[in-house]
Design an enzyme around this catalytic site. Sequence first.
Site, mmCIF file in Angstrom:
data_model
loop_
_atom_site.group_PDB
_atom_site.id
_atom_site.type_symbol
_atom_site.label_atom_id
_atom_site.label_comp_id
_atom_site.label_asym_id
_atom_site.label_seq_id
_atom_site.Cartn_x
_atom_site.Cartn_y
_atom_site.Cartn_z
ATOM 1 N N HIS A 29 0.846 -1.203 0.000
ATOM 2 C CA HIS A 29 0.000 0.000 0.000
ATOM 3 C C HIS A 29 0.883 1.257 0.000
ATOM 4 C CE1 HIS A 29 0.845 0.968 4.232
ATOM 5 N NE2 HIS A 29 0.634 -0.332 4.515
ATOM 6 N N CYS A 35 3.278 -4.567 6.624
ATOM 7 C CA CYS A 35 2.923 -4.310 5.233
ATOM 8 C C CYS A 35 4.103 -3.754 4.444
ATOM 9 C CB CYS A 35 1.753 -3.337 5.162
ATOM 10 S SG CYS A 35 0.167 -4.110 5.575
#
Length: 480
Positions: free
Chosen positions: A408, A429
Amino acid sequence: MKKKVLITCAVVLGVLLAVYLGFAFYFSSHYLFNTKINSVKYAGKTAKEALEKNTALSRDYLLTITDRKGNSFSLKGPDFSYEYVSNGDEEQILKSQNAFTWPVSLFKAQNYTLKGSSKYDDAALAEKLKALDIFSDDYIENPEDAHIEIKDGKYDVIEEKKGCNPIYDSILAEVKDALDNELPKLSLNDDCYEAPKITKESDTIKNEKEALDKYTASTVTYKIEGADEKLDSAKILDMLSISDDGSVSIDDAKVTKYVQQLASKYNTFGRKRSFKTSSGDTIEIGGGDYGWVVSKKNEKAQLLSDLEGGKPVEREPVYEQTALYRGADDIGNTYIEIDYTKQHMWYYKDGALQMESDFVSGNLARQNGSVDGVYKIVYKQRNATLVGEGYSSPVSYFMPFAYNIGIHDASWRDTFGGTIYKTSGSHGCINVPPAFAEQLFNAVDKGTPVVAYYREAVTLTNNAAKMSNAYSYVAPDAAQ
């Protein structure tokens, strides 16, 4: 001359007639030429002489019994007080012969069988009969039923064995009949022995063969790219069993074993793969959740159905999960490559590099290292809010590939790459520049493989690594 000839002929005819009538008179009280009674010659004998001879023969009577094996056994008349008893057959046979046909008997045999009987000690006969080796346990061979034997991928009908297990009552009846007829020999027939219940011609064997042929016709050819997998007749035979009642069935355990072998051979889920990196070297990477997975439960159910169908089948295995490509290289040439050590990623489509970027991955110092293995983009989401323990981060482009781990945008970061991840990395992430995130989001498809790896040994103990089947996951206790 004519008178002499006539006188001579008359004399000859007279002599012949006298001879004919003389023999006719003789044979009125004697048996004709070529007369045999119970295979014994009695020509020229009177009925009284025949009776005397039969009575005399009975005193030394010997019955020779030949069994199924071809061996001979003897019963001696004196051992059980055997004695011939006439019912007048000798006289009846003589009366039945036409004395005036004696010339014909010169050329034609006269065979008769006495219908007389005999008397003997039943208890002694039974004792002598039972003492014969025919009834010895060491001599007896039990019959064996015909059966089908499955071996080395084929079946054979094994013929029944008659054996030689005697039936006492049947043999006793045969012996008594021979005694009554003064027969010198007796060959035991099949009725004197226990017979196999199932022969090779029995319906049981026929039905078993039909069932086996039906099952073995149900071959299954699996359509797997780069592989040649077939459940052929020989393998099917090994899965079958024949019960005592002759019914043919599929051995459930063997089908389960075959499906397990099929899954072990063709599942690529979590399997270690050789992967050529963008840096030019080849690494070994396993773990993750990408790959083919045969559904053992559903494949077994489908296979059982196929086997009952009796026809050849071509199909794919029943998969629980599929990948983009079949074969040894199921990653193909469209994928995202993530090198955690170099903190750099690449996106390839049809073998051509589309884009690349530095990133920041999970903080190793805080045990938040990003998961390694082979995964796939699970879905894509715009304007997501990532919530975790002690944080809430809104992002514009979210592309998860493992548990709650994804790629992301990270607008809060100014710098990417290097060694930031070791002490100031993410919660797990992959943080990328916003512009790259947008570009990747628009280009990549759901299901695209993600190959993520470390170049140095790392120990991942967090829950995300466990749930994602990370290649470098180690249980906390084991890590300590």
